[in-house]
Motif scaffolding. Sequence first.
Motif, PDB file in Angstrom:
ATOM      1  N   THR A 146      80.429 -53.388  -1.915  1.00  0.00           N
ATOM      2  CA  THR A 146      81.836 -53.130  -1.630  1.00  0.00           C
ATOM      3  C   THR A 146      81.987 -52.019  -0.591  1.00  0.00           C
ATOM      4  OG1 THR A 146      82.286 -53.686  -3.931  1.00  0.00           O
ATOM      5  CG2 THR A 146      84.059 -52.676  -2.689  1.00  0.00           C
ATOM      6  N   GLY A 147      82.813 -52.279   0.417  1.00  0.00           N
ATOM      7  CA  GLY A 147      83.009 -51.315   1.490  1.00  0.00           C
ATOM      8  C   GLY A 147      82.023 -51.452   2.631  1.00  0.00           C
ATOM      9  N   SER A 148      81.157 -52.444   2.560  1.00  0.00           N
ATOM     10  CA  SER A 148      80.137 -52.653   3.592  1.00  0.00           C
ATOM     11  C   SER A 148      80.705 -53.400   4.791  1.00  0.00           C
ATOM     12  CB  SER A 148      78.982 -53.471   3.010  1.00  0.00           C
ATOM     13  OG  SER A 148      79.436 -54.791   2.697  1.00  0.00           O
ATOM     14  N   GLY A 149      79.857 -53.604   5.807  1.00  0.00           N
ATOM     15  CA  GLY A 149      80.266 -54.410   6.947  1.00  0.00           C
ATOM     16  C   GLY A 149      80.588 -55.837   6.539  1.00  0.00           C
ATOM     17  N   PHE A 150      79.797 -56.392   5.621  1.00  0.00           N
ATOM     18  CA  PHE A 150      80.098 -57.740   5.127  1.00  0.00           C
ATOM     19  C   PHE A 150      81.446 -57.755   4.419  1.00  0.00           C
ATOM     20  CE2 PHE A 150      80.331 -60.729   1.631  1.00  0.00           C
ATOM     21  CZ  PHE A 150      80.056 -61.928   2.255  1.00  0.00           C
ATOM     22  N   TRP A 151      81.684 -56.776   3.565  1.00  0.00           N
ATOM     23  CA  TRP A 151      82.951 -56.710   2.836  1.00  0.00           C
ATOM     24  C   TRP A 151      84.128 -56.634   3.811  1.00  0.00           C
ATOM     25  CZ3 TRP A 151      87.070 -53.412   2.510  1.00  0.00           C
ATOM     26  CH2 TRP A 151      87.922 -53.547   1.406  1.00  0.00           C
ATOM     27  N   LEU A 152      83.997 -55.808   4.836  1.00  0.00           N
ATOM     28  CA  LEU A 152      85.063 -55.697   5.831  1.00  0.00           C
ATOM     29  C   LEU A 152      85.320 -57.035   6.521  1.00  0.00           C
ATOM     30  CD1 LEU A 152      84.260 -52.260   7.483  1.00  0.00           C
ATOM     31  CD2 LEU A 152      86.414 -52.853   6.376  1.00  0.00           C
ATOM     32  N   GLY A 153      84.229 -57.731   6.894  1.00  0.00           N
ATOM     33  CA  GLY A 153      84.385 -59.013   7.571  1.00  0.00           C
ATOM     34  C   GLY A 153      85.026 -60.056   6.684  1.00  0.00           C
ATOM     35  N   ALA A 209      76.850 -63.484   8.370  1.00  0.00           N
ATOM     36  CA  ALA A 209      77.447 -63.374   9.695  1.00  0.00           C
ATOM     37  C   ALA A 209      78.841 -62.767   9.640  1.00  0.00           C
ATOM     38  CB  ALA A 209      77.500 -64.748  10.363  1.00  0.00           C
ATOM     39  N   LEU A 210      79.464 -62.780   8.469  1.00  0.00           N
ATOM     40  CA  LEU A 210      80.768 -62.141   8.345  1.00  0.00           C
ATOM     41  C   LEU A 210      80.705 -60.653   8.675  1.00  0.00           C
ATOM     42  CD1 LEU A 210      82.200 -63.832   5.126  1.00  0.00           C
ATOM     43  CD2 LEU A 210      83.173 -63.959   7.419  1.00  0.00           C
ATOM     44  N   ALA A 211      79.544 -60.041   8.482  1.00  0.00           N
ATOM     45  CA  ALA A 211      79.404 -58.622   8.809  1.00  0.00           C
ATOM     46  C   ALA A 211      79.617 -58.356  10.295  1.00  0.00           C
ATOM     47  CB  ALA A 211      78.023 -58.119   8.380  1.00  0.00           C
ATOM     48  N   GLU A 212      79.404 -59.372  11.122  1.00  0.00           N
ATOM     49  CA  GLU A 212      79.601 -59.200  12.565  1.00  0.00           C
ATOM     50  C   GLU A 212      81.069 -58.967  12.918  1.00  0.00           C
ATOM     51  OE1 GLU A 212      78.022 -62.704  14.311  1.00  0.00           O
ATOM     52  OE2 GLU A 212      76.007 -62.415  13.472  1.00  0.00           O
ATOM     53  N   LEU A 213      81.968 -59.253  11.983  1.00  0.00           N
ATOM     54  CA  LEU A 213      83.388 -59.057  12.231  1.00  0.00           C
ATOM     55  C   LEU A 213      83.835 -57.630  11.932  1.00  0.00           C
ATOM     56  CD1 LEU A 213      84.797 -62.347  10.642  1.00  0.00           C
ATOM     57  CD2 LEU A 213      84.099 -61.940  13.017  1.00  0.00           C
ATOM     58  N   ALA A 214      82.988 -56.835  11.289  1.00  0.00           N
ATOM     59  CA  ALA A 214      83.372 -55.466  10.929  1.00  0.00           C
ATOM     60  C   ALA A 214      83.814 -54.641  12.135  1.00  0.00           C
ATOM     61  CB  ALA A 214      82.238 -54.783  10.179  1.00  0.00           C
ATOM     62  N   PRO A 215      83.102 -54.698  13.277  1.00  0.00           N
ATOM     63  CA  PRO A 215      83.576 -53.915  14.429  1.00  0.00           C
ATOM     64  C   PRO A 215      84.959 -54.335  14.916  1.00  0.00           C
ATOM     65  CG  PRO A 215      81.279 -54.564  14.730  1.00  0.00           C
ATOM     66  CD  PRO A 215      81.784 -55.321  13.543  1.00  0.00           C
ATOM     67  N   LEU A 216      85.331 -55.594  14.688  1.00  0.00           N
ATOM     68  CA  LEU A 216      86.673 -56.032  15.077  1.00  0.00           C
ATOM     69  C   LEU A 216      87.726 -55.347  14.201  1.00  0.00           C
ATOM     70  CD1 LEU A 216      86.116 -59.887  15.555  1.00  0.00           C
ATOM     71  CD2 LEU A 216      85.824 -58.035  17.213  1.00  0.00           C
ATOM     72  N   VAL A 217      87.384 -55.139  12.935  1.00  0.00           N
ATOM     73  CA  VAL A 217      88.309 -54.453  12.030  1.00  0.00           C
ATOM     74  C   VAL A 217      88.505 -53.009  12.485  1.00  0.00           C
ATOM     75  CG1 VAL A 217      88.752 -53.732   9.655  1.00  0.00           C
ATOM     76  CG2 VAL A 217      87.606 -55.918  10.109  1.00  0.00           C
ATOM     77  N   ALA A 229      94.015 -51.208   9.518  1.00  0.00           N
ATOM     78  CA  ALA A 229      94.030 -49.833   9.014  1.00  0.00           C
ATOM     79  C   ALA A 229      94.002 -49.819   7.487  1.00  0.00           C
ATOM     80  CB  ALA A 229      95.268 -49.101   9.530  1.00  0.00           C
ATOM     81  N   GLY A 230      94.701 -50.764   6.871  1.00  0.00           N
ATOM     82  CA  GLY A 230      94.667 -50.851   5.421  1.00  0.00           C
ATOM     83  C   GLY A 230      93.283 -51.185   4.895  1.00  0.00           C
ATOM     84  N   LEU A 231      92.561 -52.068   5.585  1.00  0.00           N
ATOM     85  CA  LEU A 231      91.196 -52.413   5.177  1.00  0.00           C
ATOM     86  C   LEU A 231      90.260 -51.212   5.322  1.00  0.00           C
ATOM     87  CD1 LEU A 231      90.767 -56.001   6.675  1.00  0.00           C
ATOM     88  CD2 LEU A 231      91.107 -55.356   4.282  1.00  0.00           C
ATOM     89  N   VAL A 232      90.429 -50.439   6.375  1.00  0.00           N
ATOM     90  CA  VAL A 232      89.616 -49.235   6.563  1.00  0.00           C
ATOM     91  C   VAL A 232      89.837 -48.268   5.401  1.00  0.00           C
ATOM     92  CG1 VAL A 232      89.410 -47.140   7.953  1.00  0.00           C
ATOM     93  CG2 VAL A 232      89.393 -49.381   9.062  1.00  0.00           C
ATOM     94  N   THR A 233      91.088 -48.071   5.033  1.00  0.00           N
ATOM     95  CA  THR A 233      91.406 -47.169   3.923  1.00  0.00           C
ATOM     96  C   THR A 233      90.785 -47.673   2.621  1.00  0.00           C
ATOM     97  OG1 THR A 233      93.481 -46.489   4.963  1.00  0.00           O
ATOM     98  CG2 THR A 233      93.279 -46.143   2.590  1.00  0.00           C
ATOM     99  N   GLN A 234      90.877 -48.966   2.380  1.00  0.00           N
ATOM    100  CA  GLN A 234      90.301 -49.529   1.163  1.00  0.00           C
ATOM    101  C   GLN A 234      88.784 -49.388   1.157  1.00  0.00           C
ATOM    102  OE1 GLN A 234      91.672 -53.458  -0.076  1.00  0.00           O
ATOM    103  NE2 GLN A 234      93.521 -53.170   1.129  1.00  0.00           N
ATOM    104  N   ALA A 235      88.153 -49.688   2.287  1.00  0.00           N
ATOM    105  CA  ALA A 235      86.691 -49.586   2.370  1.00  0.00           C
ATOM    106  C   ALA A 235      86.237 -48.170   2.076  1.00  0.00           C
ATOM    107  CB  ALA A 235      86.209 -50.032   3.747  1.00  0.00           C
ATOM    108  N   ALA A 236      86.902 -47.191   2.677  1.00  0.00           N
ATOM    109  CA  ALA A 236      86.530 -45.799   2.454  1.00  0.00           C
ATOM    110  C   ALA A 236      86.690 -45.419   0.986  1.00  0.00           C
ATOM    111  CB  ALA A 236      87.375 -44.884   3.338  1.00  0.00           C
ATOM    112  N   GLY A 237      87.780 -45.849   0.379  1.00  0.00           N
ATOM    113  CA  GLY A 237      87.985 -45.551  -1.036  1.00  0.00           C
ATOM    114  C   GLY A 237      86.915 -46.163  -1.915  1.00  0.00           C
ATOM    115  N   HIS A 238      86.555 -47.413  -1.645  1.00  0.00           N
ATOM    116  CA  HIS A 238      85.497 -48.065  -2.431  1.00  0.00           C
ATOM    117  C   HIS A 238      84.170 -47.329  -2.271  1.00  0.00           C
ATOM    118  CE1 HIS A 238      87.848 -51.347  -3.863  1.00  0.00           C
ATOM    119  NE2 HIS A 238      88.056 -51.901  -2.671  1.00  0.00           N
ATOM    120  N   LEU A 239      83.834 -46.935  -1.053  1.00  0.00           N
ATOM    121  CA  LEU A 239      82.553 -46.273  -0.807  1.00  0.00           C
ATOM    122  C   LEU A 239      82.475 -44.923  -1.513  1.00  0.00           C
ATOM    123  CD1 LEU A 239      82.131 -47.170   2.969  1.00  0.00           C
ATOM    124  CD2 LEU A 239      80.711 -47.999   1.084  1.00  0.00           C
TER     125      LEU A 239
END
Length: 322
Positions: A146-153, A209-217, A229-239
């Motif tokens: 959770t909160g990884s590049g794959f999760w973001l993608g 391959a979904l992790a490749e979308l993390a930089p787009l987020v 921005a909401g996904l970034v906030t969620q990822a940081a909270g999970h981490l």
Amino acid sequence: MDLVLGIDAGGTSSRCAVRTLNGDPVGYGRSGGGNPTAHGAATARSNLASAVRQALGACDPARVRAAVAGVAGFGTTPGDLAELWSALGLAVAPRVVGDAEIAFSAGTAAPSGTVLISGTGAIAAAVANRSLAAVADGYGWLLGDTGSGFWLGRQAVGRVLDTLRHGAPPYGQLAESVADRLLGTGEEPLGPGVVDRVIRAVHARAPLALAELAPLVTAAAEAGDAVAAGLVTQAAGHLVDTVSRVREKDATGPIVLAGSVLTGGGPVGHAVRDLLARRWDAPVTVAGDAACAAAWLAARDLVPDPDALHARIMRPLSIERA
């Protein structure tokens, strides 16, 4: 001249650093992934051998006095690679440890603290006397991370599908960039009509391959896209919640951040550092080159001042960045 050798055998790439006991760079090698679980034993051995040979160059392998290999996901054991070390001419077999231990030492010379890694996957670990004391997450893309590049993608595609199906134009940078990456630039405008095409495109690719979308987020978040921005906030909270499962509330040891999601100066890393500062009064550092950190671990019992050697070995040099 005695040498030490450090290996970072990740799922994506393998890197090897060779240093003198004074910390001077001798050579650096890189090749494909060296995790046997991800690539199979034969491919992993071949990639590791290539990285080691590049790093050694014309040096006599018998001059290597100590070596440490960090392997992502604990995907191998010393016995699995014994024949490889012998074939390379190494007189000593590298000590094999997990990538979390290497990542921690890539950010600090301290013996104890916490490491948080978020790249393709995500894991947090408490380190005590340079050994893992507790681990949270790291279950892989199907069960956790959770909160990884794959999760973001994955989250990004889900949000984009909802936006396209239920929203109205303009759909925002995240939707446009994700659709462009998955479908390519086409004449059909974004909207409900491309939802099925996006779904098919995702299922036609390997899950990771979904992790490749993390930089787009992260790029969309920096550009002001509210969904991203909401996904970034969620990822940081999970981490940071993952860190809290392995770190005591009153802990003061250093926290090391590692992995592409946290070390590139992007918004997730900034958000994580802000949240960590609210929970713990402790230094937060960013991990450097893991192969160099492995070389330091190999050398630290052979030198009188390991902390000074750490500063020399972990100093960025062009040989590692080339």
